[in-house]
Design a protein around this motif. Sequence first.
Motif, PDB file in Angstrom:
ATOM      1  N   LYS A 148     160.764 -13.956  11.453  1.00 38.07           N
ATOM      2  CA  LYS A 148     159.763 -13.571  12.462  1.00 38.07           C
ATOM      3  C   LYS A 148     159.745 -14.572  13.615  1.00 38.07           C
ATOM      4  N   TYR A 149     159.938 -15.852  13.282  1.00 39.41           N
ATOM      5  CA  TYR A 149     159.976 -16.871  14.338  1.00 39.41           C
ATOM      6  C   TYR A 149     161.180 -16.646  15.253  1.00 39.41           C
ATOM      7  N   LEU A 150     162.348 -16.391  14.666  1.00 38.00           N
ATOM      8  CA  LEU A 150     163.545 -16.136  15.472  1.00 38.00           C
ATOM      9  C   LEU A 150     163.388 -14.869  16.297  1.00 38.00           C
ATOM     10  N   ASP A 151     162.754 -13.837  15.721  1.00 37.31           N
ATOM     11  CA  ASP A 151     162.507 -12.601  16.476  1.00 37.31           C
ATOM     12  C   ASP A 151     161.617 -12.872  17.676  1.00 37.31           C
ATOM     13  N   HIS A 152     160.637 -13.758  17.499  1.00 40.41           N
ATOM     14  CA  HIS A 152     159.753 -14.128  18.612  1.00 40.41           C
ATOM     15  C   HIS A 152     160.544 -14.805  19.731  1.00 40.41           C
ATOM     16  N   LEU A 153     161.467 -15.711  19.368  1.00 40.43           N
ATOM     17  CA  LEU A 153     162.244 -16.417  20.390  1.00 40.43           C
ATOM     18  C   LEU A 153     163.129 -15.464  21.197  1.00 40.43           C
ATOM     19  N   ARG A 154     163.528 -14.381  20.582  1.00 40.78           N
ATOM     20  CA  ARG A 154     164.411 -13.434  21.266  1.00 40.78           C
ATOM     21  C   ARG A 154     163.669 -12.516  22.230  1.00 40.78           C
ATOM     22  N   GLN A 155     162.356 -12.494  22.125  1.00 46.50           N
ATOM     23  CA  GLN A 155     161.566 -11.628  23.000  1.00 46.50           C
ATOM     24  C   GLN A 155     161.371 -12.276  24.368  1.00 46.50           C
ATOM     25  N   PRO A 156     161.427 -11.486  25.457  1.00 40.46           N
ATOM     26  CA  PRO A 156     161.197 -12.051  26.803  1.00 40.46           C
ATOM     27  C   PRO A 156     159.825 -12.706  26.891  1.00 40.46           C
ATOM     28  N   GLY A 157     159.764 -13.877  27.529  1.00 33.25           N
ATOM     29  CA  GLY A 157     158.511 -14.590  27.699  1.00 33.25           C
ATOM     30  C   GLY A 157     157.808 -14.196  28.983  1.00 33.25           C
ATOM     31  N   ALA A 158     156.891 -15.046  29.424  1.00 29.39           N
ATOM     32  CA  ALA A 158     156.115 -14.768  30.635  1.00 29.39           C
ATOM     33  C   ALA A 158     157.004 -14.647  31.865  1.00 29.39           C
ATOM     34  N   ASN A 159     158.149 -15.332  31.841  1.00 38.07           N
ATOM     35  CA  ASN A 159     159.067 -15.261  32.983  1.00 38.07           C
ATOM     36  C   ASN A 159     160.074 -14.132  32.864  1.00 38.07           C
ATOM     37  N   GLY A 160     159.901 -13.316  31.829  1.00 35.81           N
ATOM     38  CA  GLY A 160     160.784 -12.175  31.646  1.00 35.81           C
ATOM     39  C   GLY A 160     162.091 -12.506  30.946  1.00 35.81           C
ATOM     40  N   LYS A 161     162.230 -13.752  30.485  1.00 37.46           N
ATOM     41  CA  LYS A 161     163.476 -14.176  29.842  1.00 37.46           C
ATOM     42  C   LYS A 161     163.192 -14.689  28.436  1.00 37.46           C
ATOM     43  N   PRO A 162     164.073 -14.377  27.483  1.00 34.30           N
ATOM     44  CA  PRO A 162     163.925 -14.954  26.139  1.00 34.30           C
ATOM     45  C   PRO A 162     164.476 -16.372  26.121  1.00 34.30           C
ATOM     46  N   TYR A 163     164.333 -17.042  24.965  1.00 30.90           N
ATOM     47  CA  TYR A 163     164.971 -18.347  24.781  1.00 30.90           C
ATOM     48  C   TYR A 163     166.488 -18.169  24.808  1.00 30.90           C
ATOM     49  N   SER A 164     167.191 -19.227  25.170  1.00 28.09           N
ATOM     50  CA  SER A 164     168.656 -19.211  25.148  1.00 28.09           C
ATOM     51  C   SER A 164     169.141 -19.740  23.809  1.00 28.09           C
ATOM     52  N   GLY A 165     170.040 -19.002  23.178  1.00 28.97           N
ATOM     53  CA  GLY A 165     170.612 -19.439  21.919  1.00 28.97           C
ATOM     54  C   GLY A 165     171.878 -20.257  22.161  1.00 28.97           C
ATOM     55  N   ARG A 166     171.940 -21.466  21.580  1.00 29.51           N
ATOM     56  CA  ARG A 166     173.105 -22.333  21.700  1.00 29.51           C
ATOM     57  C   ARG A 166     173.398 -22.923  20.324  1.00 29.51           C
ATOM     58  N   TYR A 167     174.637 -22.832  19.902  1.00 28.93           N
ATOM     59  CA  TYR A 167     174.998 -23.423  18.605  1.00 28.93           C
ATOM     60  C   TYR A 167     176.381 -24.047  18.725  1.00 28.93           C
TER      61      TYR A 167
END
Length: 407
Positions: free
Chosen positions: A300-319
């Motif tokens: 659920k936490y990872l699903d939250h990060l993938r959702q667009p935020g207030a700026n319309g963009k989700p978090y960036s995934g880097r590994y």
Amino acid sequence: MIKSVLSPSSHTLFSLSSPTPPLSSHSHPLRHIHRNPHSLTVNSIGIRCEALKSAVSEIKKKQRKSAFQIENLTTWLLNQEQAGEIDAELTIVLSSISLACKQIASLLQRSSIVNLTGAHGTVNVQGEDQKKLDVISNEVFCNCLRSSGRTGIIASEEEDIPVAVEETYSGNYTVVFDPIDGSANIDTSLTTGSIFGIYGPDEQCLVDYDEDDSTLDQAKEKCIVSVCQAGTNLLAAGYCLYSSAVVFTISIGNGVSAFTLDPAYGEFVLTHEDIKIPKSGKIYSFNEGNYDLWDEKLKKYLDHLRQPGANGKPYSGRYIGCLVGEIHRMLLYGGIYGNPNNKNSKNGNLRLLYECAPMSYLIEQAGGKATDGHQRILEIKPEQIHQRTPIFIGSPDEMDKLEKYLA
């Protein structure tokens, strides 16, 4: 009056000048000053001198460094020693580690040319196939620490038990390290690194290890007890990043500083002073190939990060696949990194002693947080040398958000 004079070296010199004639041999200089109504009093001289010292100090702080004025790691360590932050022995240990990192950086840069890529054909104590440079880098670290003459015990991820250094049995420090973190990246010339932590041992030991003897005697058990300390006992920790630049990052308990290897001089030069991790960040780093193996709260936490935020963009995934690279980016840009437990790895994949504790020490020194999802990493006392632990580490605001989901 107080006047300033420029010296040939461009430093400002201050002197007291007076229009009054020289004093006689029977006159006292302070009495003479009192007789001059326009001169300074004794108290005002002291006050103004203190003010003058303060002003000069501020000027020096604000002066821009010359293009040729650099502070290398050796000078920085000596300054820390003079300030009473570390002792002379720890200075030598840290210098020997930096030398090992220079050697490993050189080996990595030439690995394809001198045929140091590929597997070594051996398996370490964790059951992992060793790369050629895993074995060589471990030897480099051990030899540099032996030659320092200041280590009592050294423990490596690549060794099955701690190695007592006979030549330096009188040393005061226990050094734990992962000589090559992210060794799977070697053959593709991607980011790798070295991680180290330094403890003051509770009691020292000398291990004469017999490969034919599978049991540990009392001396060996004492050695393991001495090494298995919680991260709160760390005296210093750091890492060396091997990438487009070679960066040696260190904390001795008073913040985090980073030094970049200048190939022109062969010296680590101070490039990042008093690093502070951003309170929040928009980068997350998890191996999402394991997504279906994680528990529902983490999903659920990872699903939250993938959702667009207030700026319309989700978090960036880097590994990156290298803990050193993940932590280095996080110190500069913020965010969160996680290596959680899963259905196949109940305790996560990273070693507590060699990887998680030193990195957690650095992140906390920079203002971040590190937990296993329930407990602060630095408060976990290892029960085994190669004990693994889940870890979540990063910016304080991002860690607070994660903890709400895991609660």
